[in-house]
Design an enzyme around this catalytic site. Structure first.
Site, mmCIF file in Angstrom:
data_model
loop_
_atom_site.group_PDB
_atom_site.id
_atom_site.type_symbol
_atom_site.label_atom_id
_atom_site.label_comp_id
_atom_site.label_asym_id
_atom_site.label_seq_id
_atom_site.Cartn_x
_atom_site.Cartn_y
_atom_site.Cartn_z
ATOM 1 N N GLU A 50 28.971 9.937 3.568
ATOM 2 C CA GLU A 50 29.100 8.702 2.836
ATOM 3 C C GLU A 50 30.840 8.402 3.219
ATOM 4 O O GLU A 50 31.116 7.372 3.333
ATOM 5 C CB GLU A 50 28.793 8.803 1.614
ATOM 6 N N HIS A 54 29.067 7.258 8.013
ATOM 7 C CA HIS A 54 28.173 7.486 9.570
ATOM 8 C C HIS A 54 26.863 8.511 8.865
ATOM 9 O O HIS A 54 27.393 9.178 8.284
ATOM 10 C CB HIS A 54 29.216 8.280 10.446
ATOM 11 N N HIS A 55 25.746 8.306 9.316
ATOM 12 C CA HIS A 55 24.643 8.930 8.671
ATOM 13 C C HIS A 55 23.600 9.427 9.502
ATOM 14 O O HIS A 55 23.582 8.708 10.652
ATOM 15 C CB HIS A 55 23.855 7.995 7.727
ATOM 16 N N HIS A 72 24.187 3.936 16.446
ATOM 17 C CA HIS A 72 23.153 2.982 16.889
ATOM 18 C C HIS A 72 24.079 1.734 17.340
ATOM 19 O O HIS A 72 23.583 0.920 18.211
ATOM 20 C CB HIS A 72 22.366 2.633 15.833
ATOM 21 N N GLU A 73 25.154 1.315 16.630
ATOM 22 C CA GLU A 73 25.817 0.026 17.140
ATOM 23 C C GLU A 73 26.299 0.282 18.593
ATOM 24 O O GLU A 73 26.355 -0.922 19.239
ATOM 25 C CB GLU A 73 26.791 -0.382 16.267
ATOM 26 N N ASP A 81 30.500 10.333 16.057
ATOM 27 C CA ASP A 81 29.517 11.540 16.048
ATOM 28 C C ASP A 81 30.022 12.719 16.273
ATOM 29 O O ASP A 81 29.840 13.674 15.287
ATOM 30 C CB ASP A 81 28.483 11.394 17.198
#
Length: 96
Positions: A50, A54-55, A72-73, A81
């Protein structure tokens, strides 16, 4: 956020010996003594996710936590990451 090249990813992975790169993502699996310890680590990781906004994609089966990181984007692995991987490593290391 710029997607990293495979060469850059492989170089950065040298700092993360338990992690692997495949299917356009970083992957790791941690095994804990029991479910409670695993869930505790997941909770601490969730707060860090949070904070970084980034999850991960992750699964938990009893005492095993499997994590995959990708942006993903960007359509692949980014510095974001690796920042999260570093935070996860610190959390899990303290847990052990």
């Amino acid at each position: 956020m710029q997607k990293l090249s495979e060469q850059d990813i492989e170089k950065l992975l040298l700092r993360f010996p338990d992690w692997e790169y495949f299917d356009h993502a970083l992957h790791v699996e941690f095994e804990f003594d029991n479910f409670k310890d695993c869930f505790s680590a997941m909770s601490r990781i969730a707060f860090e996710c949070e904070a970084l906004n980034h999850h991960p994609n992750w699964t938990n089966t009893y005492n095993v936590l499997s994590i995959s990181l990708t942006t993903h984007e960007a359509g692949g692995v980014t510095k974001k990451d690796f920042d999260l991987a570093e935070a996860i490593e610190m959390i899990v290391e303290v847990q052990e």
